[in-house]
Design an enzyme around this catalytic site. Structure first.
Site, PDB file in Angstrom:
ATOM      1  N   LYS A   4       0.837  -1.195   0.000  1.00 23.13           N
ATOM      2  CA  LYS A   4       0.000   0.000   0.000  1.00 23.13           C
ATOM      3  C   LYS A   4       0.876   1.250   0.000  1.00 23.13           C
ATOM      4  CE  LYS A   4      -4.027   1.920   2.422  1.00 23.13           C
ATOM      5  NZ  LYS A   4      -5.042   1.673   3.475  1.00 23.13           N
ATOM      6  N   SER A  57      -9.514   2.497   1.890  1.00 24.88           N
ATOM      7  CA  SER A  57      -8.400   3.158   1.232  1.00 24.88           C
ATOM      8  C   SER A  57      -7.417   2.198   0.582  1.00 24.88           C
ATOM      9  CB  SER A  57      -7.658   4.041   2.241  1.00 24.88           C
ATOM     10  OG  SER A  57      -7.108   3.275   3.287  1.00 24.88           O
ATOM     11  N   SER A  84     -10.923   0.177   5.662  1.00 21.45           N
ATOM     12  CA  SER A  84     -10.055   0.274   4.494  1.00 21.45           C
ATOM     13  C   SER A  84      -9.487  -1.049   4.008  1.00 21.45           C
ATOM     14  CB  SER A  84      -8.902   1.242   4.776  1.00 21.45           C
ATOM     15  OG  SER A  84      -9.388   2.567   4.873  1.00 21.45           O
TER      16      SER A  84
END
Length: 470
Positions: free
Chosen positions: A81, A156, A180
Site C-alpha cells: 500500500k 483506502s 479500508s
C-alpha cells in the site's frame, strides 16, 4: 498459462515454488506481463519496480537451488500500500506533498513480508493520506473496479484490492481504520481482514497506543490471507499493544464444516445503518449456507450504542494530531475532507476524550458479553454498491441522506470501534454483476475463528472464483 498462474491461490503457488515446479522469475514475469497489459485501465499499481523485482526473484531462485532455507512467502509477488514506507521505493501517501518521497527503510509490515521471501513488485493506489473509502488522489487519479470500469474499487486499500482481483499480484496488504481493508475487498470480490488491534504490529507509529487503525493482509482466498497473517502477526517490543500469540497457528488447516457454531445475523446492524436493498437481497441466502454447514443462525445484534461517537471522536483526535499542522502549512494541498476531520479533532476537549474512553470501555464489555452467546456476527460489509469514480462519496443510501464522507461507511466504522476482528469475504453478486461482501465479526482476539468461518463459507459458495472480464 501465464494468466492461469496469475489467478492461482498464493498457497498453491507457494507449494509450486518450493518444489521448483515453477520459478520465482517465471511467476514474476507472468504478473509483470499482466500488469503491463491491463493496469492502464485499472490504475491499481502506481509505482512499479520491475527491475528490482526481477533481481529479487533471481536471488530467490538461486537461494532455493543452493539449498538455503527460504521463507513461507518465498517467490510470491506482493504489492504494498502506498501509505506503507518502502525503503528505496517511492512512497507518496497519495499526496503531491510526497510525490518524490523515497523512504530509507521498510516499515515493519513491509519488512516482515520481504523477510518471509515475498518479491516486492511495487505500490498500490490510495486516497490522499488514506482518508476515505474511495481510491482517488491528485497524483495518480482514480483506481477502477476490475468488475466494472468506471466504478470505485473502494478504499483506502483500493489499489490493493483491485490488483488482487485483476490478477496483478497473489498477495497484497493494507490498513484499516474505518473499513479500508474490508470495504475494497467487498467492492472487488476479494478477502480482507481487519485483525484484532496489536495482532499485526504497526511500526513506526507516532501514537503507538492507539487501537483504531490496524494493518492487515488481503488475498483472493481466506487461506491466502491466513498464510500472510502468519507472517505479519507476532509481537514486537517496540509496539506496546502487540500481541504475544504465536502466529504459526494461522496456517493450520481451515475446516470446511461449522457444526455447532452459533451465528448472529444482523442485516442492518440492529437498525443502526441503512443498507442498499440490493445488498441485503444478495446476502440473505448466506443464512442458509451457514445452516447447511452445521451452524445455527439467529437474527441478533449487540448493543452498538456509543460506537459512532467512539469512532468519530478517536478518528478526529488522530486526524488533528496527524494533519492539522500540515493543513495549516499547505491548505491548498490537503483535501477538504481531511481538513474537516482535523478541525473536528482540534475542537475536542479533555472531557470529550474522557467520555469517549468511557464509552469505548462499556462498548467493549458489551461485545464480550454478546460473544458469550454467539461465536460470530454476520453483517453486510458495505452499505452501498460500487459507485462511479467521479463521485467522492455517496450522499444518499436508499433515500437516506449521508452527512459527510464517513457516514456511508458506518457498517465498518462501528465495528472498528469495538476492537473485534472482522473479515470481508465475497458474498455474491447482484443481477447485473457487481460484487457484494459479507462481513464476519468475531469476539476480541478471535482472528482464527473469523478465518475458519470465512473459509467454510468461501468453499461452500465459491463466489471468489468468479473473475472480472478485463
Amino acid at each position: 498459462m501465464s494468466d492461469d498462474l496469475c489467478f492461482r491461490p498464493a498457497t498453491e503457488l507457494a507449494a509450486l515454488l518450493r518444489t521448483r515446479e515453477i520459478s520465482a522469475r517465471e511467476l514474476l514475469d507472468a504478473h509483470l506481463t499482466r500488469i503491463e497489459r491491463l493496469d492502464p485501465g485499472v490504475n491499481a499499481v502506481v509505482t512499479l519496480d520491475a527491475e528490482g523485482a526481477r533481481a529479487a526473484a533471481d536471488a530467490a531462485d538461486a537461494a532455493l537451488a543452493a539449498g538455503r532455507p527460504v521463507g513461507p512467502l518465498h517467490g510470491l509477488p506482493i504489492a504494498h500500500k502506498d501509505t506503507h514506507a518502502t525503503g528505496g521505493m517511492r512512497t507518496t501517501w497519495g499526496s503531491p506533498l510526497h510525490a518524490d518521497t523515497v523512504p530509507e527503510r521498510d516499515e515493519l509490515v513491509v519488512a516482515r513480508s520481504v523477510a518471509a521471501g515475498a518479491i516486492r513488485v511495487g505500490k498500490t493506489n490510495v486516497p490522499e493520506f488514506a482518508a476515505g473509502s474511495h481510491t482517488f488522489n491528485p497524483l495518480f487519479g482514480a483506481t477502477h473496479n476490475p468488475y466494472r470500469h468506471g466504478l470505485s474499487a473502494g478504499g483506502s486499500s483500493g489499489g490493493a484490492a483491485a490488483a488482487l482481483a485483476a490478477g496483478f499480484v497473489p498477495l497484497a496488504e493494507g490498513s484499516d481504520m474505518g473499513g479500508s481493508l474490508r470495504n475494497p475487498a467487498a467492492f472487488c470480490n476479494v478477502v480482507g481482514l481487519r485483525p484484532t488491534p496489536g495482532r499485526v504490529p504497526t511500526w513506526p507509529a507516532p501514537m503507538a497506543w492507539s487501537q483504531l487503525s490496524v494493518q492487515g493482509p488481503m488475498g483472493r482466498t481466506v487461506a491466502d490471507v491466513a498464510l500472510q497473517l502468519s507472517v505479519l502477526a507476532g509481537p514486537d517490543r517496540r509496539v506496546p499493544i502487540s500481541l504475544a500469540d504465536d502466529p504459526a497457528g494461522f496456517v493450520a488447516p481451515l475446516l470446511e464444516r461449522l457444526d455447532g457454531l452459533r451465528v448472529a445475523w444482523a442485516p442492518d446492524l440492529g437498525g443502526r445503518v441503512t443498507v442498499d436493498p440490493a445488498i441485503t437481497a444478495v446476502l440473505a441466502p448466506s443464512v442458509g449456507v451457514l445452516e447447511s454447514l452445521g451452524a445455527t443462525v439467529e437474527e441478533a445484534c449487540p448493543d452498538l450504542s456509543g460506537a459512532d461517537e467512539v469512532f468519530g471522536t478517536l478518528r478526529a483526535w488522530l486526524f488533528d494530531s496527524s494533519f492539522s499542522d500540515l493543513a495549516a502549512r499547505h491548505p491548498d494541498q490537503v483535501k477538504e475532507s481531511i481538513r474537516w476531520n482535523a478541525a473536528k479533532g482540534a475542537a475536542l476537549t479533555g472531557r470529550d476524550l474522557a467520555r469517549t474512553e468511557q464509552l469505548h470501555t462499556t462498548l467493549y464489555e458489551r461485545m464480550v458479553t454478546f460473544f458469550e452467546r454467539y461465536d460470530v456476527l454476520l453483517a453486510p460489509t458495505t452499505q452501498v454498491l460500487p459507485f462511479p469514480v467521479e463521485i467522492e462519496y455517496p450522499t444518499e443510501i436508499a433515500g437516506v441522506h449521508q452527512d459527510n464522507y464517513l457516514e456511508w461507511m458506518r457498517s465498518c466504522t462501528v465495528i472498528s470501534a469495538t476492537g473485534c476482528p472482522a473479515l470481508s469475504v465475497p458474498g455474491g453478486f447482484t443481477e447485473d454483476g457487481l460484487p457484494v461482501g459479507l462481513q464476519i465479526i468475531g469476539a476480541p482476539r478471535a482472528d482464527r475463528r473469523v478465518l475458519e468461518v470465512g473459509h467454510a463459507f468461501e468453499q461452500a459458495t465459491r463466489f471468489g472464483e468468479r473473475r472480472p472480464a478485463l
